[in-house]
Design a protein around this motif. Structure first.
Motif, PDB file in Angstrom:
ATOM      1  N   LYS A  63       0.807  -1.217   0.000  1.00  0.00           N
ATOM      2  CA  LYS A  63       0.000   0.000   0.000  1.00  0.00           C
ATOM      3  C   LYS A  63       0.847   1.277   0.000  1.00  0.00           C
ATOM      4  O   LYS A  63       0.337   2.371  -0.235  1.00  0.00           O
ATOM      5  CB  LYS A  63      -0.937  -0.013   1.215  1.00  0.00           C
ATOM      6  N   GLU A  66       0.672   3.893  -2.759  1.00  0.00           N
ATOM      7  CA  GLU A  66      -0.388   4.897  -2.856  1.00  0.00           C
ATOM      8  C   GLU A  66       0.067   6.272  -2.370  1.00  0.00           C
ATOM      9  O   GLU A  66      -0.660   7.252  -2.507  1.00  0.00           O
ATOM     10  CB  GLU A  66      -1.606   4.434  -2.056  1.00  0.00           C
ATOM     11  N   LYS A  71       4.258   8.931  -5.917  1.00  0.00           N
ATOM     12  CA  LYS A  71       3.683   8.970  -7.264  1.00  0.00           C
ATOM     13  C   LYS A  71       4.170  10.214  -8.018  1.00  0.00           C
ATOM     14  O   LYS A  71       4.542  10.145  -9.186  1.00  0.00           O
ATOM     15  CB  LYS A  71       2.152   8.943  -7.178  1.00  0.00           C
ATOM     16  N   GLN A 203      -4.691   2.603 -10.708  1.00  0.00           N
ATOM     17  CA  GLN A 203      -4.356   1.665  -9.625  1.00  0.00           C
ATOM     18  C   GLN A 203      -5.179   0.396  -9.767  1.00  0.00           C
ATOM     19  O   GLN A 203      -6.405   0.437  -9.904  1.00  0.00           O
ATOM     20  CB  GLN A 203      -4.607   2.310  -8.272  1.00  0.00           C
TER      21      GLN A 203
END
Length: 251
Positions: A63, A66, A71, A203
């Motif tokens: 995770k 995320e 990103k 995603q």
């Protein structure tokens, strides 16, 4: 030329703590983009700029993927879009699980001309994902590539070996793992970072790419830091210092 660059996020090395029992603590370690993968991202961007093609980024992991800062970190280096497969099942994936998930994601993304990987991950440095990914996709696969020159619908690449430089002509599609001396990764400016926030991010989870149960052929028994030894602090002086140093090193 349609290029996809694979990367991995890893714990910041300087924040990893070695405990008294030689096990490692990652509690205070921030996550970052693997250092070796930055060269692959840069190589993808230079090829896209030279050929008028497009470059996308792809990563699998837990995770942590995320994280918006991570990103933006990858997209600010040039890729036009990002695909992530974030599933805690993949947080400690071995090389086969990683390559299998990447292959499934790439098939879902559609056609490609070139997949780029770093020479190894910054944490395990197994150097296996690129070759396994090429095998799973059934395309030409090369590692240790230190130079890539596009020529029409093919590539001319150089592999720096121990005693020679190997020059090869590569037909596409292909999977290529690049070395760190292929380029100097760019440093994103403020404009690049702001623009990264507007780029598309897709995603998926493992179910989305049809790989919910990837076999794990390896099992990690333990990970321990090497035994620590005290420095001997030997000072060598005089005409026989070189010989004494040689004897001390090789005894």
């Amino acid at each position: 030329m349609k290029i996809i660059t694979c990367y991995k996020i890893v714990p910041e090395e300087q924040d990893i703590v070695v405990k008294d029992d030689r096990t490692l603590s990652f509690d205070r370690a921030e996550w970052k983009i693997g250092q070796y993968d930055l060269n692959a991202v840069e190589a993808g961007m230079k090829l896209a700029e030279a050929t008028g093609g497009s470059a996308s980024a792809l990563s699998i992991g837990g995770k942590e993927l995320e994280n918006s800062k991570l990103k933006k970190g990858i997209l600010s280096r040039g890729p036009k879009e990002l695909f992530i497969i974030a599933d805690d099942y993949l947080r400690e994936a071995d090389t086969f699980q990683t390559a299998s998930a990447l292959a499934a994601a790439i098939k879902k993304m559609g056609s490609f001309d070139l997949i780029l990987c770093g020479e190894g991950s910054s944490d395990l440095y197994a150097q296996q994902v690129g070759p396994q990914l090429g095998q799973l996709l059934g395309v030409t696969t090369l590692n240790a590539v230190s130079k890539i020159i596009p020529e029409g619908n093919k590539l001319v690449v150089e592999r720096t070996l121990e005693d020679e430089v190997e020059v090869l002509e590569v037909t596409l599609p292909a999977v290529i793992s690049v070395t760190t001396d292929i380029n100097l990764p760019r440093i994103p400016g403020m404009k690049d970072i702001l623009a990264a926030g507007k780029k598309p991010v897709t995603q998926w989870c493992l179910a989305d790419i049809g790989t919910e149960n990837i076999d794990c052929p390896t099992r990690s028994i333990s990970t321990l830091a090497p035994d620590q030894t005290e420095r001997k602090q030997i000072i060598l002086e005089g005409e026989e210092a070189v010989q004494k140093l040689y004897d001390a090193v090789f005894k």
